[in-house]
Design a protein around this motif. Structure first.
Motif, short mmCIF file in Angstrom:
data_model
loop_
_atom_site.label_atom_id
_atom_site.label_comp_id
_atom_site.label_asym_id
_atom_site.label_seq_id
_atom_site.Cartn_x
_atom_site.Cartn_y
_atom_site.Cartn_z
N GLN B 82 0.82 -1.21 0.00
CA GLN B 82 0.00 0.00 0.00
C GLN B 82 0.87 1.27 0.00
N GLY B 85 2.65 1.64 -3.32
CA GLY B 85 1.67 2.06 -4.33
C GLY B 85 1.41 3.56 -4.25
N GLU B 86 1.22 4.07 -3.04
CA GLU B 86 1.00 5.51 -2.87
C GLU B 86 2.22 6.33 -3.28
N ARG B 90 0.41 4.86 -7.74
CA ARG B 90 -0.23 3.78 -8.47
C ARG B 90 -1.24 3.09 -7.55
N PRO B 91 -2.55 3.32 -7.77
CA PRO B 91 -3.56 2.75 -6.87
C PRO B 91 -3.59 1.22 -6.92
N LEU B 92 -3.95 0.62 -5.79
CA LEU B 92 -4.01 -0.84 -5.69
C LEU B 92 -5.34 -1.38 -6.19
N PRO B 132 -0.40 -2.78 -7.11
CA PRO B 132 -0.42 -1.41 -7.65
C PRO B 132 -0.52 -1.43 -9.18
N ASP B 133 -1.24 -0.49 -9.69
CA ASP B 133 -1.45 -0.35 -11.13
C ASP B 133 -0.11 -0.23 -11.87
N VAL B 149 7.67 -2.17 -8.90
CA VAL B 149 6.77 -1.04 -9.11
C VAL B 149 7.56 0.13 -9.70
#
Lengths: 436, 436
Positions: B82, B85-86, B90-92, B132-133, B149
């Motif tokens: 998380q 990702g932030e 990149r949102p999960l 993550p996106d 990521v």
């Protein structure tokens, strides 16, 4: 608001993985005992600019106290005192009295090594007597003094405690560092936390996650506690830190754990399985001996880790070759032929042979496949047979398949053995035929 | 310009010293092999804001690649995916196919533990399938997948590699991480360094400092090399990294070390004393057995650390009690009465008893005072007697007083034993009366 600290471990040999850091973990525990909240531990190499960047970052975070370890040796790449002096805007000067005291220490060590130029030793160590202006010197335990260096007038935090890298020296110097005025001032306002530790053996970590959710559902305010769960050498450890005024919240949480894990919670006072085994052996006046194959001496080494263990450990046999199992421990060679060297039967014969040969009350037998070679479909790598036996006839024998590398399997096996031993010492165990 | 990396180790249990970090050192070596320069390793707790602060700092330093370990478990305090990702903007999102693959893994483990709610396991593990996106998923080795990521379009560096905390899982997943396009892109331009390691036994670190100065005085351009010297388990290790085009500078430096330390330089190709001993035992087709007192099994454990050691290790006796020295190893009780259990005479009798009892070619005997109790003015804590003996009659027997704690003394003793063994295997040793 609790005081916050950061640790900076220096040394390319630590950063590069050549040696593992023991100081960060130790300092962390000491800080917790003082009620100081550790924000981060940073490992940097011997490059002064990297160390300076770490100090600048910690200052930017508003850290109250920085503890450094390492970089105080006699070689030119040991630059901590200089970097910290610059960071605190305090120029270094030679402390001649300190240089004299270091020389006295070196004189004592002079005989230890042959073929060393005495001049080179004195020259190399002179730089260890360079002290930042206004710093408090911590007397050397080895040859390197430590320092407590307060911030410059232009900035309010952090105070930097500079300690040597060898764990023995660092640990011996710590109380003197804590006692300095500069240290006390830096951590003023730290509140003391309570720390409670629960240990469980035989459940997966996900089950503890479920217990935390169950506790929250029953209204236990977990946000008031700092609960950490971790897997450690095959066990689950639940460490909780909390401020004294929420002790009742902790008690409620522990109650939920106790209720859900009555059969696997084996320690609620911080005692390790090693502590419990040592205490039970002493209380019962019982003696012990080992006969181990795949663990190669690690069970005996673990039992003798603590001072005073000679009161109950008589010894052990590392029965690596089958001939050693037969000749040194008295395992019946037919048992090995019939069931294989890795079998519950041989594990039990090793346990019985251990107490019989050493004249001990209790024996431990371990035999298994540590890998990476030697596995079969029936007995794969990680397959290990354990037996603990008491001369009163009780036995606990168990086989398990452990995951991981050879080192993991060997280490984890010692944990399994310790838990079987703990259970035997607490009165468990089926009674077999009495020992011959 | 070499690529630079930072490592972020997460977990309150590591930060608080409950468990020691094995991932930082391991990752560090892997990065060095890839020619990536490691700037720092940062340990933070499970607080997401601390991890985020560490990532922000590394980004500010211009680091190209960040590797994280830990924080991927099923419990709520595992927040790495998380936070990363932030950080990378990149949102999960739940990867349902990945969730299905994790469930298959869990099915296989289902039988391992009793009394666990299956629903709770699935629920706890669902969060491990949040990705993550734009990230690349690294397939789980345990139950937690890893991630690579990439940075957001708004920023050029760093790429973050997210790996699980258990060393076995992290290590198994590493090759897949290195193979991803995002990883290769992040370290593009890394130049491969040469790394050479010299090991010396029997001199203090200050003597190496003097050798570095001597090399500089003779015109060796040490600034072109990155030389690290460290004390490791009682030995001096000199690790030098350099770019291939200054290989001649390194050769000149090594020449100076070789000239000044001919008698203590025992390895110039990275081999450890353990490597040399294992190789010599295999080459000579020799077998070995131990009889140890104060080290409690650690010498046998060290000899059996490597797979395949059963080709030469027959076994050992941990002769902790005097009765065990007499009954299991055949030490003459009069020898113990006359000279004490800690004596060169008893050490030699242990060595001889070891090879005789096990039918081995070589025996090692160790007896000493590991402390903290048991020291006397003549034989203080740290006083340890060693003997290695060959059945051809050669013996090397030595007594030394080792510094440090009980654990230090026991560990250091295994190093002394290994070096005596190395010397015996290389043909040294006075010929005593032939063994009975």
């Amino acid at each position: 608001m609790s005081a916050r600290a950061g640790i900076v471990v220096t040394g390319t040999e630590v950063l590069s993985g050549i040696i593992s850091d023991r100081n960060g973990p130790w300092l962390s525990e000491q800080l917790a005992d003082l009620g100081v909240d550790l924000a981060t531990t940073i490992v940097v190499g011997d490059r002064p600019e990297d160390m300076r960047a770490a100090l600048d970052w910690l200052a930017a975070l508003g850290i109250d106290l920085v503890v450094t370890s390492g970089g105080l040796g006699p070689t030119a790449d040991d630059l901590t005192a200089q970097v910290v002096g610059e960071f605190q805007e305090r120029p270094l000067a030679l402390d001649e009295a300190l240089e004299g005291r270091i020389q006295v220490i070196l004189e004592r060590l002079r005989g230890r090594f042959a073929n060393v130029s005495w001049e080179s030793v004195l020259q190399a160590n002179r730089k260890q007597a360079l002290v930042p202006d206004g710093a408090t010197v911590l007397e050397p335990v080895g040859t390197a003094p430590g320092l407590v260096v307060p911030p410059p007038p232009s900035r309010s935090t952090p105070t930097v405690v500079v300690l040597p890298g060898p764990p023995r020296e660092l640990q011996a110097m710590w109380p003197a560092a804590v006692a300095t005025d500069a240290f006390r001032a830096a951590i003023a306002g730290a509140s003391t936390f309570s720390v409670r530790t629960l240990r469980l053996y035989g459940i997966p970590e996900s089950e503890i996650a479920q217990t935390l959710r169950a506790a929250a559902e029953r209204g236990v305010d977990l946000d008031a506690l700092e609960v950490t769960t971790c897997l450690r050498r095959g066990e689950i450890e639940v460490v909780t830190r909390f401020e004294p005024d929420v002790a009742d919240v902790y008690e409620a949480f522990e109650g939920v754990v106790r209720e859900r894990h009555a059969d696997t919670l084996y320690s609620d006072d911080g005692s390790t399985v090693d502590d419990l085994v040592a205490r039970a052996l002493l209380d019962q006046g019982a003696t012990i001996a080992t006969a181990e194959s795949c663990t190669g001496g690690l069970v005996a080494a673990r039992l003798t880790e603590r001072g005073g263990s000679s009161a109950y450990v008589l010894g052990g046999v590392v029965a690596y070759a089958n001939s050693a199992k037969v000749n040194l421990v008295g395992v019946d060679p037919e048992l090995i032929d019939r069931h294989g060297a890795v079998s519950t039967q041989v594990a039990e014969a090793l346990a019985v042979g251990a107490f019989a040969r050493f004249g001990a009350d209790i024996g431990i037998g371990v035999t298994g496949v540590a890998g990476p070679g030697g596995g079969t479909p029936e007995k794969p790598v990680g397959y290990v047979c354990f037996s603990v036996g008491h001369r009163d006839g009780r036995r606990i024998t168990r086989t398990t398949t452990l995951p991981g590398s050879r080192a993991d399997i060997r280490d984890r096996s010692t944990t399994v053995a310790m838990h079987l031993l703990r259970r035997l010492l607490h009165g468990e165990g089926e009674r077999a035929r009495p020992a011959a």
